[in-house]
Write an enzyme that holds these catalytic residues in place. Structure first.
Site, PDB file in Angstrom:
ATOM      1  CG  HIS A   1      10.271  20.542  77.805  1.00  0.00           C
ATOM      2  ND1 HIS A   1       8.913  20.737  76.803  1.00  0.00           N
ATOM      3  CD2 HIS A   1      10.406  19.025  77.745  1.00  0.00           C
ATOM      4  CE1 HIS A   1       8.721  19.573  76.324  1.00  0.00           C
ATOM      5  NE2 HIS A   1       9.529  18.535  76.928  1.00  0.00           N
TER       6      HIS A   1
ATOM      7  CD  GLU B   1      -2.518  16.489  79.679  1.00  0.00           C
ATOM      8  OE1 GLU B   1      -1.818  17.078  78.780  1.00  0.00           O
ATOM      9  OE2 GLU B   1      -2.520  17.261  80.794  1.00  0.00           O
TER      10      GLU B   1
ATOM     11  CE  LYS C   1       2.536  19.822  87.500  1.00  0.00           C
ATOM     12  NZ  LYS C   1       2.774  21.387  87.941  1.00  0.00           N
TER      13      LYS C   1
ATOM     14  NE  ARG D   1       9.001  29.655  87.782  1.00  0.00           N
ATOM     15  CZ  ARG D   1       8.416  28.623  87.090  1.00  0.00           C
ATOM     16  NH1 ARG D   1       7.794  27.591  87.700  1.00  0.00           N
ATOM     17  NH2 ARG D   1       8.971  28.629  85.722  1.00  0.00           N
TER      18      ARG D   1
HETATM   19  C1  MV4 Z   1       1.488  18.570  75.903  1.00  0.00           C
HETATM   20  C2  MV4 Z   1       1.817  18.807  74.451  1.00  0.00           C
HETATM   21  C3  MV4 Z   1       0.753  18.236  73.645  1.00  0.00           C
HETATM   22  N1  MV4 Z   1      -0.473  17.735  74.249  1.00  0.00           N
HETATM   23  N2  MV4 Z   1       0.364  18.050  76.161  1.00  0.00           N
HETATM   24  C4  MV4 Z   1       5.702  20.150  77.569  1.00  0.00           C
HETATM   25  C5  MV4 Z   1       5.983  21.142  78.627  1.00  0.00           C
HETATM   26  C6  MV4 Z   1       4.804  20.668  79.761  1.00  0.00           C
HETATM   27  N3  MV4 Z   1       4.528  22.090  80.289  1.00  0.00           N
HETATM   28  C7  MV4 Z   1       3.754  20.243  78.859  1.00  0.00           C
HETATM   29  N4  MV4 Z   1       4.336  19.987  77.529  1.00  0.00           N
HETATM   30  C8  MV4 Z   1       3.637  19.411  76.281  1.00  0.00           C
HETATM   31  N5  MV4 Z   1       2.271  19.197  76.941  1.00  0.00           N
HETATM   32  C9  MV4 Z   1      -0.445  17.469  75.416  1.00  0.00           C
HETATM   33  N6  MV4 Z   1      -1.625  16.853  75.801  1.00  0.00           N
HETATM   34  C10 MV4 Z   1       2.921  19.457  74.226  1.00  0.00           C
HETATM   35  C11 MV4 Z   1       3.696  19.823  74.971  1.00  0.00           C
HETATM   36  C12 MV4 Z   1       5.073  20.380  74.530  1.00  0.00           C
HETATM   37  C13 MV4 Z   1       5.387  21.664  74.729  1.00  0.00           C
HETATM   38  C14 MV4 Z   1       4.158  22.540  75.308  1.00  0.00           C
HETATM   39  C15 MV4 Z   1       4.722  23.948  75.668  1.00  0.00           C
HETATM   40  C16 MV4 Z   1       5.986  24.255  74.861  1.00  0.00           C
HETATM   41  C17 MV4 Z   1       6.762  23.642  74.324  1.00  0.00           C
HETATM   42  C18 MV4 Z   1       6.667  22.318  74.357  1.00  0.00           C
HETATM   43  C19 MV4 Z   1       7.340  21.552  73.411  1.00  0.00           C
HETATM   44  C20 MV4 Z   1       7.015  20.052  73.272  1.00  0.00           C
HETATM   45  C21 MV4 Z   1       5.883  19.657  73.924  1.00  0.00           C
END
Ligand code: MV4
Length: 487
Positions: free
Chosen positions: A221, A186, A102, A278
């Site tokens: 997730h 972040e 990442k 993918r």
């Molecule tokens: C985040 C975020 C808020 N701020 N990053 C969760 C899965 C991963 N792909 C990254 N995720 C998140 N990253 C920052 N800087 C909130 C989430 C997140 C989330 C993202 C997508 C779909 C569902 C989620 C549920 C909780 C938190």
């Protein structure tokens, strides 16, 4: 099954591999040939690179499609295929590796002028550095494992007093889960939407975007329901996000199908989050609004063909919504519910696509993710598509195992969902199932129903007329009773 079908449509022989508990899985029955590759634990079969390549050699396979789980984002597997002169249907091991880190991905995105979530783009060297960066970007912040993704090894930190212990935990979790303790920081985006952009690139430098998918409805997730287009995007935002996604893919030297995940904040700003290298589970919604077959295209791209269209040839039409139907019990904290499927009645008809891997009499194994099918509706408008999907959910009967179909009834009737008001906190806010209270309600309702029917012997008669004059959802009890009588 998705891949077997695509191969047969293209006149290609489909070879399946299977583990000991998957002898009678549908993909094994429907493929042209099938090879056993080991015991049920994935490490001894579906994750065992040499055994899979050995099966490929015995079958004389020219290519391997890795699907969307297991080794599909494994750079070592893509490299092993290359070394064995078997074409890996997907991007290069170099692209997989780049996007797998990442922090490296964020560095590349910065160079390519792709907006990414504010934060650090290298591993944190010390607690002091973390403090400094968190103060600069402002709390709340998130600590993430550089080798992570999909929410694994993520920690929300709301103020400085929590930073030290959160950093320690994040590091040790990352080390344990990924064998790599690199952690970066972040700024946390509060209540974002998860919107992802599908891209398709050939091996000659051509790349297009195929529209977005709104995937905010998730639980731990795990996506539950996805749709395209996103109710939150204007045509201008779509174009901007699409062009950004193409820049990101080109920066990664990407070929084949891929997805750029973005967080969309409440002001309409979007930020690169990660790239999935993918085909994804939710690809059907994109296929339905573009009219393309992504697996056909993946195979043609892997065979060295040029993309058969340019960006301006693509038109997005209508709306599509997908439900992931799982063998799990929403009334019992989504506990997995493996077992024999004793009856099955599948929805069909106008506006419905069902990508299913199950059949009556089959035993849902407990060893793997219990995704049974993807129920997808499509139509002209979002409203009409919701109606079609509700109809199909009501038609769907899976007997013998618990399923999460009742969760979809709940979502599709929810005014916020109908209004397109979804973000990543949506399912948490939805009052649904679970807990003892619910068990009491159920018992109470069962007793009430028994009394009601005993008091009036006419109840239950004249069903034709009754069901004609009432809406299909007028009585969940009637429907449940009928469903159970059938199974
Ligand atoms: C985040 C975020 C808020 N701020 N990053 C969760 C899965 C991963 N792909 C990254 N995720 C998140 N990253 C920052 N800087 C909130 C989430 C997140 C989330 C993202 C997508 C779909 C569902 C989620 C549920 C909780 C938190």
């Amino acid at each position: 099954m998705r891949l077997v079908r695509a191969c047969h449509e293209l006149g290609i022989t489909a070879v399946a591999v299977y583990s000991e508990v998957d002898r009678s899985a549908l993909h094994v029955l429907k493929a042209d040939e099938a090879y056993a590759i080991g015991a049920a634990p994935a490490a001894e079969s579906y994750l065992h690179i040499e055994r899979i390549l050995d099966a490929a050699k015995r079958a004389g396979a020219e290519a391997i499609h890795p699907g969307y789980g297991f080794l599909s984002e494994n750079a070592a597997f893509a490299r092993a295929c290359r070394d064995a002169h078997v074409k890996f249907i997907g991007p290069s091991p170099e692209s997989i590796e780049l996007m797998g880190s990442k922090t490296r991905a964020r560095q590349e995105m910065e160079k390519a002028k792709v907006p990414f979530v504010p934060g650090s783009s290298r591993g944190l060297a010390s607690l002091d550095e973390a403090r400094e960066l968190a103060a600069r970007f402002g709390y709340p912040v998130m600590l993430k494992a550089a080798a992570g993704g999909g929410g694994k090894g993520m920690r929300l930190v709301v103020n400085e007093s929590e930073l030290s212990s959160a950093l320690e935990t994040a590091r040790s979790e990352a080390k344990r889960a990924f064998g790599d303790d690199e952690v970066y920081l972040e700024k946390a985006i509060t209540n974002p939407r998860h919107v992802e952009m599908q891209i398709l690139a050939d091996e000659h430098g051509n790349c297009v975007y195929l529209g977005e998918r709104e995937c905010s409805i998730q639980r731990r997730h795990q996506k539950v329901l996805e749709e395209s287009p996103s109710p939150a995007l204007t045509p201008e935002m779509r174009r901007s996000m699409g062009e950004t996604a193409v820049r990101a893919a080109k920066a990664a030297g990407y070929a084949n199908a891929g997805t750029i995940e973005f967080l969309l904040d409440s002001s309409g700003n979007f930020y690169f989050l990660e790239m999935n290298t993918r085909l994804q589970v939710e690809h059907p919604v994109t296929e339905l609004v573009t009219g393309l077959d992504l697996v056909h295209l993946q195979i043609r791209i892997a065979a060295g063909e040029q993309l058969p269209f340019a960006q301006e040839d693509l038109k997005l039409r209508g709306h599509a919504i997908e439900c992931r139907v799982y063998a799990e019990d929403p009334e019992n904290n989504f506990f997995p519910s493996p077992g024999r499927i004793t009856s099955l009645n599948e929805p069909v008809g106008p506006g419905i696509r069902l990508d299913s891997g199950i059949y009556e009499g089959w035993n849902v194994p407990m060893e793997y993710d219990a995704l049974l099918a993807k129920l997808v509706a499509y139509g002209k408008s979002r409203e009409g598509t919701v109606g079609t999907l509700k109809r199909a959910v009501d038609e769907y009967v899976v007997g013998g195992v618990r399923t999460n179909l009742s969760l979809f009834r709940r979502i599709l009737d929810d005014p916020d969902f109908v209004a397109g008001k979804t973000d990543t906190g949506y399912l948490g806010r939805l009052k649904f199932g679970g807990g003892e209270e619910n068990g009491d309600d159920e018992q109470m309702a069962a007793v009430a129903a028994a009394i009601w029917s005993a008091l009036n012997p006419a109840n239950g008669k004249n069903q034709q007329v009754e069901s004609f004059t009432s809406s299909p959802t007028s009585s969940a009890w009637k429907r449940t009773a009928r469903t159970e009588a059938l199974s």
